[in-house]
Design a protein around this motif. Structure first.
Motif, PDB file in Angstrom:
ATOM      1  N   PRO A 146       0.807  -1.224   0.000  1.00  6.71           N
ATOM      2  CA  PRO A 146       0.000   0.000   0.000  1.00  6.71           C
ATOM      3  C   PRO A 146       0.841   1.275   0.000  1.00  6.71           C
ATOM      4  O   PRO A 146       0.457   2.260  -0.621  1.00  6.71           O
ATOM      5  N   HIS A 147       1.982   1.267   0.701  1.00 10.22           N
ATOM      6  CA  HIS A 147       2.774   2.497   0.791  1.00 10.22           C
ATOM      7  C   HIS A 147       3.678   2.700  -0.424  1.00 10.22           C
ATOM      8  O   HIS A 147       4.352   3.700  -0.531  1.00 10.22           O
ATOM      9  N   ILE A 148       3.679   1.724  -1.328  1.00  8.53           N
ATOM     10  CA  ILE A 148       4.562   1.844  -2.495  1.00  8.53           C
ATOM     11  C   ILE A 148       3.791   2.298  -3.726  1.00  8.53           C
ATOM     12  O   ILE A 148       4.255   3.150  -4.489  1.00  8.53           O
ATOM     13  N   GLN A 176       2.535  -8.458  16.575  1.00  8.81           N
ATOM     14  CA  GLN A 176       1.924  -8.195  15.264  1.00  8.81           C
ATOM     15  C   GLN A 176       2.548  -9.081  14.190  1.00  8.81           C
ATOM     16  O   GLN A 176       1.864  -9.562  13.285  1.00  8.81           O
ATOM     17  N   ILE A 177       3.859  -9.280  14.303  1.00  4.64           N
ATOM     18  CA  ILE A 177       4.555 -10.147  13.343  1.00  4.64           C
ATOM     19  C   ILE A 177       4.016 -11.573  13.470  1.00  4.64           C
ATOM     20  O   ILE A 177       3.676 -12.223  12.475  1.00  4.64           O
ATOM     21  N   ALA A 178       3.908 -12.036  14.734  1.00  8.35           N
ATOM     22  CA  ALA A 178       3.395 -13.393  14.971  1.00  8.35           C
ATOM     23  C   ALA A 178       1.987 -13.551  14.408  1.00  8.35           C
ATOM     24  O   ALA A 178       1.670 -14.546  13.754  1.00  8.35           O
ATOM     25  N   GLU A 179       1.160 -12.543  14.652  1.00 13.00           N
ATOM     26  CA  GLU A 179      -0.233 -12.581  14.198  1.00 13.00           C
ATOM     27  C   GLU A 179      -0.295 -12.779  12.670  1.00 13.00           C
ATOM     28  O   GLU A 179      -1.068 -13.612  12.173  1.00 13.00           O
ATOM     29  N   HIS A 180       0.512 -12.030  11.948  1.00 15.98           N
ATOM     30  CA  HIS A 180       0.520 -12.143  10.478  1.00 15.98           C
ATOM     31  C   HIS A 180       1.011 -13.525  10.042  1.00 15.98           C
ATOM     32  O   HIS A 180       0.424 -14.159   9.166  1.00 15.98           O
ATOM     33  N   VAL A 181       2.076 -13.993  10.695  1.00  9.59           N
ATOM     34  CA  VAL A 181       2.632 -15.301  10.327  1.00  9.59           C
ATOM     35  C   VAL A 181       1.611 -16.407  10.639  1.00  9.59           C
ATOM     36  O   VAL A 181       1.410 -17.328   9.835  1.00  9.59           O
ATOM     37  N   ILE A 182       0.952 -16.288  11.775  1.00  9.23           N
ATOM     38  CA  ILE A 182      -0.018 -17.326  12.171  1.00  9.23           C
ATOM     39  C   ILE A 182      -1.210 -17.355  11.222  1.00  9.23           C
ATOM     40  O   ILE A 182      -1.576 -18.407  10.693  1.00  9.23           O
ATOM     41  N   GLY A 186       1.463 -14.359  -2.200  1.00 16.82           N
ATOM     42  CA  GLY A 186       1.480 -14.284  -0.748  1.00 16.82           C
ATOM     43  C   GLY A 186       1.336 -12.860  -0.257  1.00 16.82           C
ATOM     44  O   GLY A 186       1.360 -11.906  -1.043  1.00 16.82           O
ATOM     45  N   LEU A 187       1.167 -12.734   1.054  1.00 15.73           N
ATOM     46  CA  LEU A 187       1.132 -11.418   1.692  1.00 15.73           C
ATOM     47  C   LEU A 187       2.514 -11.199   2.295  1.00 15.73           C
ATOM     48  O   LEU A 187       2.744 -11.396   3.489  1.00 15.73           O
ATOM     49  N   ALA A 188       3.430 -10.859   1.439  1.00 15.43           N
ATOM     50  CA  ALA A 188       4.835 -10.767   1.828  1.00 15.43           C
ATOM     51  C   ALA A 188       5.465  -9.616   1.049  1.00 15.43           C
ATOM     52  O   ALA A 188       4.769  -8.835   0.420  1.00 15.43           O
ATOM     53  N   GLU A 237       0.564  -6.404   2.928  1.00 13.76           N
ATOM     54  CA  GLU A 237      -0.447  -5.832   3.823  1.00 13.76           C
ATOM     55  C   GLU A 237      -1.010  -6.941   4.699  1.00 13.76           C
ATOM     56  O   GLU A 237      -1.548  -7.925   4.179  1.00 13.76           O
ATOM     57  N   PRO A 238      -0.911  -6.795   6.040  1.00 10.08           N
ATOM     58  CA  PRO A 238      -1.395  -7.877   6.908  1.00 10.08           C
ATOM     59  C   PRO A 238      -2.902  -8.072   6.753  1.00 10.08           C
ATOM     60  O   PRO A 238      -3.646  -7.089   6.639  1.00 10.08           O
TER      61      PRO A 238
END
Ligand SMILES: [Zn+2]
Ligand SMILES: [Zn+2]
Length: 527
Positions: free
Chosen positions: A211-213, A291-297, A253-255, A239-240
């Motif tokens: 989104p920011h790009i 927040q990182i864990a949440e996205h990965v999970i 992916g969301l990466a 974007e998470p």
């Protein structure tokens, strides 16, 4: 359709001494010695005498921003400007060719190599740009400067009245530019970038949208043009939780550039200890370990590839902690199966590397970052002092078993596979060098693996005809950081395939083929 190439050097683990290769309908059918090529010449649609040229798998650029890359190719590019004055002169000359209501979106300036030692100001951009709306991104893309006409969209967090924007303000400006510039210009820029990739032997690329790009509507344009020109495109969106976009845009992916922090050059990378050139400042972590864990999970549970942009050691600590928390929830095996990826991974210690290896995370790295900014006199040393020694530790990552994928992060660094391979093999920190062969693998097979594809990026029977043909006057050798190993490996009995000696120059691409389709051809090369 059959193509037979003879009298060259074919880079293949299947036959280190191959001089010929045959392709049928987009697949490698045979490779070996010229004397065995006879049967494949019968019925071939095309037989080419390579006259000593080199055939390799095509490069995969695992981290590109095509619109920005094209904008630098066909618009104003400030990369390499030697002073603030020169940059402003270039801007003035470019602006003079444009209508008064034009929007100028340019990048590439680096104040650390300017005698003035500071970014331009809004007032200077107003003057040079003739009052036009101007955004000039710093070379790392994590901060920029704007002219006064853009101040209303920038105001708030991260905005400085001098015209400098970082963090939220930088993102708001980039967001606004996406809509101000519009799809027609973006289409031209993206096409220019894809053509430039094909001409450099890059047959596949990973688009790192976020989104920011740029706006998400760029992605269908990237996909459509890649299909038109024949390049393999893998699209990411940083974007998470944006799972609704996966199907709509055909995302892998969301990466990608889902920012855990910023960048060293802009002093927004999150550091454990302060920057060497600004006391008490440790950059910015944009995501907590939770927040990182949440996205990965959430990604792992949906079998979606997750990933982040992470540079500073504090950001890498947060990433490692996030992955550990995720492992407690979903288990290591699920993480490994999802093959998550991380972009940049610049300041990473042994413990974090071990965590990445355990979780099966791919490190998508940019060797030209060290090539351009490493060393005792480089930008990294200016920003973080002696800590530059441990940056971009390709050797340590590879030794720990982390899969490496190489990319340019263009327009941050120029497109160019061999340049990246050379930078990794001649890393400023000798202990972090890897062999040319390992670097080449990271730039071919590693890129496919980062996208979850394990059987591509190598030339062997029944693999895809995705390759590049190179003109090179350099000796074909086995180049390693240790000269004794190099001497041993050039012994034909070692059975190691050879690559050009990159200290003797850069091979030039004469043809790029993706899945049997020619996507680039230098004029008259095979006559
Ligand atoms: Zn990034
Ligand atoms: Zn990027």
């Amino acid at each position: 359709m059959r193509t037979l190439l003879t009298n060259g050097s074919v880079y293949s683990p299947a036959d280190p001494h191959a001089t010929a290769i045959a392709f049928d309908d987009g697949v490698v059918t045979w490779l070996g010695d010229d004397t065995g090529a006879g049967p494949y010449a019968d019925g071939a649609d095309e037989v080419i005498d390579l006259d000593g040229k080199l055939v390799t798998p095509a490069f995969v650029d695992a981290h590109v921003h095509t619109a920005g890359t094209g904008a630098a190719l066909i618009g104003l590019d400030l990369t390499g400007t030697k002073s603030l004055t020169e940059a402003l002169d270039k801007l003035a000359a470019y602006a003079a060719t444009l209508p008064a209501d034009a929007v100028i979106d340019s990048a590439g300036w680096d104040e650390t190599i300017w005698p003035e030692g500071r970014p331009p100001t809004a007032v200077e951009l107003d003057r040079a740009g003739g009052g036009r709306r101007v955004y000039l991104s710093r070379i790392d893309g994590h901060s920029g400067v704007i002219s006064s006409a853009l101040i209303p969209v920038a105001e708030g967090d991260g905005f400085d009245p001098s015209g400098r924007v970082e963090r939220g303000a930088n993102h708001r400006v980039r967001d606004a530019l996406g809509d101000l510039i519009g799809p027609e210009q973006r289409r031209q820029e993206i096409e220019a970038a894809l053509r430039a990739m094909a001409a450099k032997g890059i047959g596949a690329f990973h688009e790192m949208a976020a989104p920011h790009i740029g706006p998400i509507w760029e992605l269908p344009i990237v996909r459509e043009l890649a299909e038109q020109l024949g390049l393999s495109a893998t699209l990411y969106w940083g974007e998470p939780g944006a799972f609704e976009h996966l199907g709509t845009y055909g995302l892998a992916g969301l990466a990608g550039d889902l920012n855990a922090d910023g960048a060293i050059g802009s002093r927004t990378a999150a550091l454990r200890e302060p920057y060497a050139d600004r006391a008490d400042h440790r950059g910015h972590a944009y995501l907590t370990p939770e927040q990182i864990a949440e996205h990965v999970i959430t990604c792992t549970e949906r079998n979606v590839q997750a990933g982040f942009h992470c540079i500073g050691d504090q950001a890498m600590d947060n990433i490692a902690r996030g992955f550990e928390l995720a492992a407690e929830k979903v288990g290591i095996q699920a993480l490994v199966a999802a093959r998550h990826r991380l972009e940049h991974v610049e300041m990473v210690d042994e413990a974090t590397i071990a965590t990445l290896a355990r979780c099966g995370v791919v490190a998508s790295v940019q060797p030209m970052f060290d090539g351009l900014w490493g060393g005792p006199d480089g930008m990294y040393a200016e920003r973080v002092g002696d800590r530059w020694h441990g940056m971009n530790p390709f050797g340590s990552l590879a030794r720990a078993g982390v899969v490496l994928a190489f990319g340019s992060d263009a327009p941050v660094t120029e497109l160019g596979g061999w340049e990246a391979v050379r930078a990794a093999a001649f890393h400023h920190e000798p202990s972090e060098r890897i062999t040319v062969r390992a670097a080449f693998q990271a730039h071919t097979r590693g890129g496919w693996r980062a996208a979850g594809i394990d059987d591509a990026g190598v030339l062997a029977p029944s693999t895809a005809a995705t390759y590049a043909i190179w003109q090179t006057d350099a000796d074909l050798v086995v180049q390693t950081p240790d000269e004794r190993v190099a001497a041993w490996s050039t012994d034909p009995r070692a059975g190691v395939p050879v690559l050009p000696d990159l200290s003797q120059g850069t091979p030039a691409c004469v043809r790029t083929v993706v899945g049997g389709r020619v996507v680039y051809e230098a004029e008259g090369w095979s006559q």
